[in-house]
Design a protein around this motif. Structure first.
Motif, short mmCIF file in Angstrom:
data_model
loop_
_atom_site.label_atom_id
_atom_site.label_comp_id
_atom_site.label_asym_id
_atom_site.label_seq_id
_atom_site.Cartn_x
_atom_site.Cartn_y
_atom_site.Cartn_z
N HIS A 1 0.84 -1.20 0.00
CA HIS A 1 0.00 0.00 0.00
C HIS A 1 0.87 1.25 0.00
O HIS A 1 2.02 1.23 0.45
N ASP A 2 0.34 2.35 -0.51
CA ASP A 2 1.15 3.56 -0.59
C ASP A 2 1.45 4.17 0.76
O ASP A 2 2.25 5.10 0.87
N LYS A 3 0.81 3.67 1.83
CA LYS A 3 1.12 4.14 3.17
C LYS A 3 2.08 3.20 3.89
O LYS A 3 2.37 3.40 5.08
N ALA A 4 2.58 2.18 3.22
CA ALA A 4 3.47 1.22 3.86
C ALA A 4 4.77 1.89 4.33
O ALA A 4 5.25 1.62 5.43
N ALA A 5 5.33 2.77 3.50
CA ALA A 5 6.58 3.44 3.88
C ALA A 5 6.38 4.28 5.13
O ALA A 5 7.17 4.22 6.08
N GLY A 6 5.30 5.07 5.13
CA GLY A 6 5.00 5.87 6.31
C GLY A 6 4.69 5.02 7.52
O GLY A 6 5.02 5.38 8.65
N GLY A 7 4.04 3.87 7.28
CA GLY A 7 3.73 2.97 8.39
C GLY A 7 4.98 2.41 9.04
O GLY A 7 5.08 2.34 10.26
N LEU A 8 5.96 2.02 8.19
CA LEU A 8 7.21 1.49 8.74
C LEU A 8 7.97 2.58 9.49
O LEU A 8 8.58 2.33 10.53
N LEU A 9 7.96 3.80 8.93
CA LEU A 9 8.59 4.92 9.63
C LEU A 9 7.97 5.11 11.01
O LEU A 9 8.68 5.28 12.01
N LYS A 10 6.64 5.04 11.08
CA LYS A 10 5.96 5.25 12.34
C LYS A 10 6.19 4.09 13.32
O LYS A 10 6.13 4.28 14.53
N VAL A 11 6.45 2.90 12.80
CA VAL A 11 6.83 1.79 13.69
C VAL A 11 8.11 2.17 14.42
O VAL A 11 8.24 2.02 15.64
N GLY A 12 9.10 2.67 13.65
CA GLY A 12 10.36 3.07 14.26
C GLY A 12 10.19 4.20 15.26
O GLY A 12 10.78 4.18 16.35
N LEU A 13 9.38 5.20 14.92
CA LEU A 13 9.18 6.33 15.83
C LEU A 13 8.42 5.90 17.08
O LEU A 13 8.66 6.42 18.17
N SER A 14 7.48 4.96 16.91
CA SER A 14 6.76 4.44 18.06
C SER A 14 7.71 3.67 18.99
O SER A 14 7.63 3.80 20.22
N GLN A 15 8.60 2.88 18.40
CA GLN A 15 9.59 2.16 19.20
C GLN A 15 10.47 3.13 19.98
O GLN A 15 10.78 2.90 21.14
N TYR A 16 10.85 4.22 19.33
CA TYR A 16 11.66 5.22 20.01
C TYR A 16 10.88 5.85 21.17
O TYR A 16 11.42 6.08 22.24
N GLY A 17 9.59 6.10 20.93
CA GLY A 17 8.76 6.65 21.99
C GLY A 17 8.62 5.69 23.17
O GLY A 17 8.45 6.12 24.31
N GLU A 18 8.69 4.39 22.88
CA GLU A 18 8.62 3.38 23.95
C GLU A 18 9.95 3.21 24.67
O GLU A 18 10.03 2.47 25.65
N GLY A 19 10.99 3.87 24.18
CA GLY A 19 12.31 3.73 24.79
C GLY A 19 13.13 2.60 24.20
O GLY A 19 14.22 2.29 24.70
N LYS A 20 12.65 1.99 23.12
CA LYS A 20 13.39 0.90 22.46
C LYS A 20 14.32 1.52 21.41
O LYS A 20 14.10 1.41 20.20
N VAL A 21 15.37 2.18 21.88
CA VAL A 21 16.21 2.98 20.99
C VAL A 21 16.91 2.11 19.94
O VAL A 21 16.95 2.46 18.76
N ASP A 22 17.49 0.99 20.36
CA ASP A 22 18.21 0.13 19.42
C ASP A 22 17.27 -0.41 18.34
O ASP A 22 17.61 -0.41 17.15
N GLN B 1 16.34 2.37 15.90
CA GLN B 1 17.39 2.67 14.93
C GLN B 1 17.40 1.62 13.81
O GLN B 1 17.54 1.98 12.63
N GLN B 2 17.24 0.36 14.16
CA GLN B 2 17.23 -0.69 13.14
C GLN B 2 16.04 -0.51 12.19
O GLN B 2 16.18 -0.65 10.97
N THR B 3 14.88 -0.17 12.74
CA THR B 3 13.69 0.02 11.91
C THR B 3 13.87 1.22 10.99
O THR B 3 13.53 1.17 9.79
#
Length: 245
Positions: A188-209, A212-214
């Motif tokens: 889907h055309d929102k897949a790229a943004g979705g993966l970006l938001k997965v990474g930002l959500s992980q950062y918000g949860e404190g899962k820094v490593d 960064q990988q995401t």
């Protein structure tokens, strides 16, 4: 007499030695004082450098957050030509989103059929999101997905449901919805943004490593995209933040 003279000479020698020692001690004191002044100056300079780096990090982080919020929403979904048009919703001040592109699920043209009821339900939830009513929009998008789990707007609803949670800093729930989007609609055309938001959500949860990988995956998987550029900026912000801590 010779003994007394010798004793006086010895005392004079001892006094001279004591004076030399006293002079050396005074010199050492002066050197210590000078070194202390130098240390204090270095500490002051180091504190200023840290403050400058912290200010730059916070400024970059703030600008990235504004970019994420400002570019999060791309045109209200356009109704396909074969579907009846629903009344246009009034434009409201944008909060997390202002507009959205037409939905697009590549490789499955048959899924583009949409009914007026689905579009109306979707618009109600999307309008709540635009108005900044994130708790309401989350409930409305959940209701929409229950009614139309495989509808043409389902991937868009999953994305904006994740955004509703992200806006209220409910990062675990946000990550879950973005992962659901990627799992069900990887092209889907929102897949790229979705993966970006997965990474930002992980950062918000404190899962820094993990974050960064995401984010590195976003850069590698979607080179040249807006999501990749935002991911690269966020990676630089994270690295700078790690350096000054």
């Amino acid at each position: 007499m010779a003994d007394r003279v010798g004793s006086l000479e010895q005392q004079m020698y001892n006094n001279s030695a004591n004076q030399d020692l006293l002079n050396q001690i005074n010199q050492l004191r002066q050197q210590v004082t000078s070194l202390q002044a130098s240390i204090e100056q270095l500490q002051h300079d180091n504190a200023q450098l840290k403050q400058t780096a912290q200010d730059q990090y916070l400024d970059l982080d703030s600008r990235l957050n504004r970019l994420e919020g400002g570019s999060a929403a791309p045109a209200l979904p356009a109704v396909p030509a074969s579907a009846p048009k629903a009344p246009a919703a009034p434009v409201k001040p944008a909060a997390a989103a202002t507009s959205e592109r037409p939905p697009s699920v590549h490789g499955d043209p048959g899924s583009l059929a949409v009914t007026g009821d689905e579009r109306t339900s979707y618009n109600v939830a999307f309008d709540a999101l635009k108005a900044g009513k994130y708790d309401d929009s989350a409930q409305l998008f959940l209701s929409f997905l229950e009614l139309y789990p495989n509808g043409v707007y389902a991937p868009n609803a999953l994305y904006w449901l994740g955004e509703s949670y992200y806006a209220t800093r409910n990062f675990p729930m946000a990550e879950s919805q973005f992962r659901e989007l990627l799992s069900r609609y990887p092209t889907h055309d929102k897949a790229a943004g979705g993966l970006l938001k997965v990474g930002l959500s992980q950062y918000g949860e404190g899962k820094v490593d993990q974050a960064q990988q995401t984010l590195e995956t976003v850069v590698a998987q979607y080179p040249g995209s807006d999501a990749a550029r935002t991911a690269q900026d966020r990676l630089q912000s994270i690295r700078l933040g790690n350096q000054i801590r």
